[in-house]
Motif scaffolding. Structure first.
Motif, PDB file in Angstrom:
ATOM      1  N   ASP A   9       0.812  -1.213   0.000  1.00 53.23           N
ATOM      2  CA  ASP A   9       0.000   0.000   0.000  1.00 53.23           C
ATOM      3  C   ASP A   9       0.851   1.272   0.000  1.00 53.23           C
ATOM      4  O   ASP A   9       0.326   2.374  -0.096  1.00 53.23           O
ATOM      5  CB  ASP A   9      -0.932   0.023   1.226  1.00 53.23           C
ATOM      6  CG  ASP A   9      -1.944  -1.113   1.189  1.00 53.23           C
ATOM      7  OD1 ASP A   9      -2.388  -1.456   0.076  1.00 53.23           O
ATOM      8  OD2 ASP A   9      -2.281  -1.641   2.261  1.00 53.23           O
ATOM      9  N   SER A  10       2.175   1.120   0.135  1.00 52.20           N
ATOM     10  CA  SER A  10       3.056   2.285   0.138  1.00 52.20           C
ATOM     11  C   SER A  10       3.085   2.917  -1.249  1.00 52.20           C
ATOM     12  O   SER A  10       2.757   2.284  -2.246  1.00 52.20           O
ATOM     13  CB  SER A  10       4.483   1.871   0.547  1.00 52.20           C
ATOM     14  OG  SER A  10       4.482   1.280   1.824  1.00 52.20           O
ATOM     15  N   ARG A  89      -1.189  14.245 -10.023  1.00 48.10           N
ATOM     16  CA  ARG A  89      -0.643  13.287  -9.064  1.00 48.10           C
ATOM     17  C   ARG A  89       0.776  12.892  -9.494  1.00 48.10           C
ATOM     18  O   ARG A  89       1.109  12.908 -10.672  1.00 48.10           O
ATOM     19  CB  ARG A  89      -1.510  12.041  -8.981  1.00 48.10           C
ATOM     20  CG  ARG A  89      -2.917  12.301  -8.478  1.00 48.10           C
ATOM     21  CD  ARG A  89      -3.687  11.001  -8.370  1.00 48.10           C
ATOM     22  NE  ARG A  89      -3.021  10.048  -7.490  1.00 48.10           N
ATOM     23  CZ  ARG A  89      -3.421   8.794  -7.309  1.00 48.10           C
ATOM     24  NH1 ARG A  89      -4.471   8.345  -7.986  1.00 48.10           N
ATOM     25  NH2 ARG A  89      -2.779   7.993  -6.481  1.00 48.10           N
ATOM     26  N   THR A  90       1.586  12.529  -8.523  1.00 47.43           N
ATOM     27  CA  THR A  90       2.958  12.127  -8.840  1.00 47.43           C
ATOM     28  C   THR A  90       3.315  10.794  -8.201  1.00 47.43           C
ATOM     29  O   THR A  90       4.481  10.392  -8.206  1.00 47.43           O
ATOM     30  CB  THR A  90       3.963  13.179  -8.342  1.00 47.43           C
ATOM     31  OG1 THR A  90       3.797  13.353  -6.934  1.00 47.43           O
ATOM     32  CG2 THR A  90       3.776  14.508  -9.069  1.00 47.43           C
ATOM     33  N   THR A  91       2.318  10.096  -7.681  1.00 50.33           N
ATOM     34  CA  THR A  91       2.606   8.886  -6.911  1.00 50.33           C
ATOM     35  C   THR A  91       2.423   7.624  -7.748  1.00 50.33           C
ATOM     36  O   THR A  91       1.701   7.609  -8.745  1.00 50.33           O
ATOM     37  CB  THR A  91       1.687   8.794  -5.685  1.00 50.33           C
ATOM     38  OG1 THR A  91       0.317   8.817  -6.109  1.00 50.33           O
ATOM     39  CG2 THR A  91       1.945   9.952  -4.737  1.00 50.33           C
ATOM     40  N   ILE A  92       3.094   6.569  -7.290  1.00 46.17           N
ATOM     41  CA  ILE A  92       2.907   5.236  -7.849  1.00 46.17           C
ATOM     42  C   ILE A  92       3.061   4.245  -6.704  1.00 46.17           C
ATOM     43  O   ILE A  92       3.946   4.395  -5.848  1.00 46.17           O
ATOM     44  CB  ILE A  92       3.911   4.932  -8.987  1.00 46.17           C
ATOM     45  CG1 ILE A  92       3.622   3.561  -9.616  1.00 46.17           C
ATOM     46  CG2 ILE A  92       5.355   5.014  -8.499  1.00 46.17           C
ATOM     47  CD1 ILE A  92       4.420   3.298 -10.899  1.00 46.17           C
ATOM     48  N   SER A  93       2.204   3.261  -6.639  1.00 43.64           N
ATOM     49  CA  SER A  93       2.240   2.288  -5.551  1.00 43.64           C
ATOM     50  C   SER A  93       3.425   1.342  -5.716  1.00 43.64           C
ATOM     51  O   SER A  93       4.032   1.251  -6.790  1.00 43.64           O
ATOM     52  CB  SER A  93       0.940   1.482  -5.518  1.00 43.64           C
ATOM     53  OG  SER A  93       0.832   0.679  -6.702  1.00 43.64           O
ATOM     54  N   VAL A  94       3.749   0.640  -4.646  1.00 37.32           N
ATOM     55  CA  VAL A  94       4.816  -0.361  -4.704  1.00 37.32           C
ATOM     56  C   VAL A  94       4.473  -1.428  -5.736  1.00 37.32           C
ATOM     57  O   VAL A  94       5.317  -1.852  -6.528  1.00 37.32           O
ATOM     58  CB  VAL A  94       5.039  -0.999  -3.315  1.00 37.32           C
ATOM     59  CG1 VAL A  94       5.956  -2.213  -3.427  1.00 37.32           C
ATOM     60  CG2 VAL A  94       5.633   0.009  -2.350  1.00 37.32           C
ATOM     61  N   THR A  95       3.198  -1.849  -5.749  1.00 34.36           N
ATOM     62  CA  THR A  95       2.767  -2.855  -6.727  1.00 34.36           C
ATOM     63  C   THR A  95       2.919  -2.327  -8.148  1.00 34.36           C
ATOM     64  O   THR A  95       3.414  -3.030  -9.041  1.00 34.36           O
ATOM     65  CB  THR A  95       1.293  -3.244  -6.484  1.00 34.36           C
ATOM     66  OG1 THR A  95       1.130  -3.706  -5.143  1.00 34.36           O
ATOM     67  CG2 THR A  95       0.862  -4.332  -7.441  1.00 34.36           C
ATOM     68  N   GLY A  96       2.495  -1.079  -8.355  1.00 34.93           N
ATOM     69  CA  GLY A  96       2.624  -0.473  -9.684  1.00 34.93           C
ATOM     70  C   GLY A  96       4.070  -0.324 -10.098  1.00 34.93           C
ATOM     71  O   GLY A  96       4.429  -0.542 -11.263  1.00 34.93           O
ATOM     72  N   PHE A 178       9.464   7.082 -14.583  1.00 34.36           N
ATOM     73  CA  PHE A 178       8.893   5.761 -14.345  1.00 34.36           C
ATOM     74  C   PHE A 178       9.809   5.029 -13.383  1.00 34.36           C
ATOM     75  O   PHE A 178      10.903   5.501 -13.046  1.00 34.36           O
ATOM     76  CB  PHE A 178       8.729   4.974 -15.652  1.00 34.36           C
ATOM     77  CG  PHE A 178      10.023   4.594 -16.321  1.00 34.36           C
ATOM     78  CD1 PHE A 178      10.592   3.351 -16.123  1.00 34.36           C
ATOM     79  CD2 PHE A 178      10.667   5.479 -17.171  1.00 34.36           C
ATOM     80  CE1 PHE A 178      11.776   2.998 -16.735  1.00 34.36           C
ATOM     81  CE2 PHE A 178      11.854   5.141 -17.802  1.00 34.36           C
ATOM     82  CZ  PHE A 178      12.417   3.895 -17.579  1.00 34.36           C
ATOM     83  N   CYS A 179       9.376   3.869 -12.890  1.00 30.87           N
ATOM     84  CA  CYS A 179      10.178   3.098 -11.939  1.00 30.87           C
ATOM     85  C   CYS A 179      11.261   2.332 -12.683  1.00 30.87           C
ATOM     86  O   CYS A 179      10.987   1.317 -13.318  1.00 30.87           O
ATOM     87  CB  CYS A 179       9.285   2.128 -11.162  1.00 30.87           C
ATOM     88  SG  CYS A 179       8.358   2.896  -9.839  1.00 30.87           S
ATOM     89  N   ASP A 180      12.469   2.826 -12.571  1.00 33.99           N
ATOM     90  CA  ASP A 180      13.625   2.161 -13.151  1.00 33.99           C
ATOM     91  C   ASP A 180      14.510   1.734 -11.995  1.00 33.99           C
ATOM     92  O   ASP A 180      14.808   2.532 -11.107  1.00 33.99           O
ATOM     93  CB  ASP A 180      14.367   3.129 -14.083  1.00 33.99           C
ATOM     94  CG  ASP A 180      15.461   2.444 -14.873  1.00 33.99           C
ATOM     95  OD1 ASP A 180      15.455   1.201 -14.916  1.00 33.99           O
ATOM     96  OD2 ASP A 180      16.312   3.147 -15.443  1.00 33.99           O
ATOM     97  N   PHE A 181      14.945   0.472 -11.980  1.00 32.69           N
ATOM     98  CA  PHE A 181      15.630  -0.027 -10.787  1.00 32.69           C
ATOM     99  C   PHE A 181      16.935   0.706 -10.441  1.00 32.69           C
ATOM    100  O   PHE A 181      17.245   0.841  -9.258  1.00 32.69           O
ATOM    101  CB  PHE A 181      15.864  -1.544 -10.854  1.00 32.69           C
ATOM    102  CG  PHE A 181      16.434  -2.065 -12.134  1.00 32.69           C
ATOM    103  CD1 PHE A 181      17.799  -2.111 -12.333  1.00 32.69           C
ATOM    104  CD2 PHE A 181      15.602  -2.546 -13.126  1.00 32.69           C
ATOM    105  CE1 PHE A 181      18.331  -2.606 -13.510  1.00 32.69           C
ATOM    106  CE2 PHE A 181      16.125  -3.043 -14.306  1.00 32.69           C
ATOM    107  CZ  PHE A 181      17.499  -3.075 -14.506  1.00 32.69           C
TER     108      PHE A 181
END
Length: 312
Positions: A9-10, A89-96, A178-181
């Motif tokens: 949920d983070s 919005r600027t958020t993305i969930s851990v799952t996303g 985007f989420c890049d490791f």
């Protein structure tokens, strides 16, 4: 603020690349235009190859898979960028975030392997034309493509699982769109040097080795083309291979820049600019390069267009 005990949920904060200044509004509109062209171009190419029986050959089957990968790759990043920008919005969930990393890493790896298969296909077609039906039968071609998808997906699973095996602390802001490791690893509380070394070795296997195979394949192709007595045959070979080389140069050049470097040497601004190139621009350019420079694809498009007009 620590967030090492992140849950599903983070949420993370993506800093993005655009603000609401007139210049950035124009650039955002340009990205949406590029996304639309990429979406239409790759979808059209996939359907043309599916509908036209004359394009049911290993070369065009591989091209359709490349378009599918490009289509999925650009849809992994741009829709989220657009949603965050338009909604504020600027958020993305851990799952996303984990989902983005999985698809992004998987598709990049899949495309690395597929481009190598495409180089081998051109090598066999030009250097061993009489053996082409056996060396690149539809069954062999299908196995190569399936292997590309399986190996790429395995890499995506490993990257996503490894990235979220670390504890994270400090700011929740990710200096990317985007989420890049690599961007996430800079926030890790743990020592990530071992994972970075493993990641480096994996990149050698997925980027450098394919590049070497591609270079060797096209060196053999060029030597064979030089020996071709027919000017028409030489022109056709150069046209076919140059399209692939343009794609390879754009794709691997940017991938090498981003991933064959330690995380500590990464500049957020540089990473974002280079990522735009191979996650947004390349998926748009691939179908344009192959379709505009390919008479068979143009013929198939005109044929379908003609059938549509005659049916009206």
């Amino acid at each position: 603020m620590a967030w090492e005990n992140q849950t599903l949920d983070s949420e993370f904060i993506l800093l993005g690349i655009f603000d609401h200044s007139p210049t950035h509004i124009f650039l955002f509109s340009l990205v949406l235009g590029i996304f639309t062209v990429a979406l239409m171009g790759n979808t059209t190419l996939i359907f043309l190859i599916y509908l036209d029986t004359q394009l049911h050959t290993p070369m065009y089957f591989l091209l359709s898979q490349l378009s599918l990968m490009d289509l999925m790759l650009i849809c992994t990043t741009v829709p989220k960028v657009a949603f965050n920008y338009l909604s504020g919005r600027t958020t993305i969930s851990v799952t996303g975030c984990a989902t983005q990393i999985f698809f992004y890493a998987s598709l990049l790896s899949c495309e690395c392997f597929l481009l190598t298969v495409m180089a081998y296909d051109r090598y066999v077609a030009i250097c061993h034309p009489l053996r082409y039906p056996s060396l690149m039968s539809l069954k062999v071609c299908g196995l190569m493509v399936a292997s590309s998808w399986i190996l790429g997906s395995s890499d995506g699973v490993i990257d996503a699982a490894a990235t979220f095996s670390f504890s994270y602390c400090g700011s929740r802001e990710i200096a990317h769109f985007f989420c890049d490791f690599p961007s996430l690893l800079s926030h890790a509380c743990n020592d990530t040097s071992t994972f970075e070394m493993v990641l480096f070795i994996c990149c050698i296997g997925m980027i450098v080795i394919p590049v070497v195979i591609i270079i060797v394949s096209y060196t053999r192709v060029l030597l064979a083309v030089i020996r071709v007595g027919s000017g028409e045959g030489r022109h056709k070979a150069f046209t076919t291979c140059s399209s692939h080389l343009m794609v390879v140069g754009m794709y691997y050049g940017t991938a090498l820049f981003v991933y064959i470097r330690p995380t500590s040497n990464h500049s957020p601004t540089q990473d974002k600019m280079v990522s735009i190139f191979y996650t947004i621009l390349t998926p748009m350019l691939n179908p344009l390069i192959y379709s505009l420079r390919n008479k068979e694809v143009t013929r198939a498009f005109m044929k379908v267009l003609g059938q549509g007009k005659s049916g009206e």
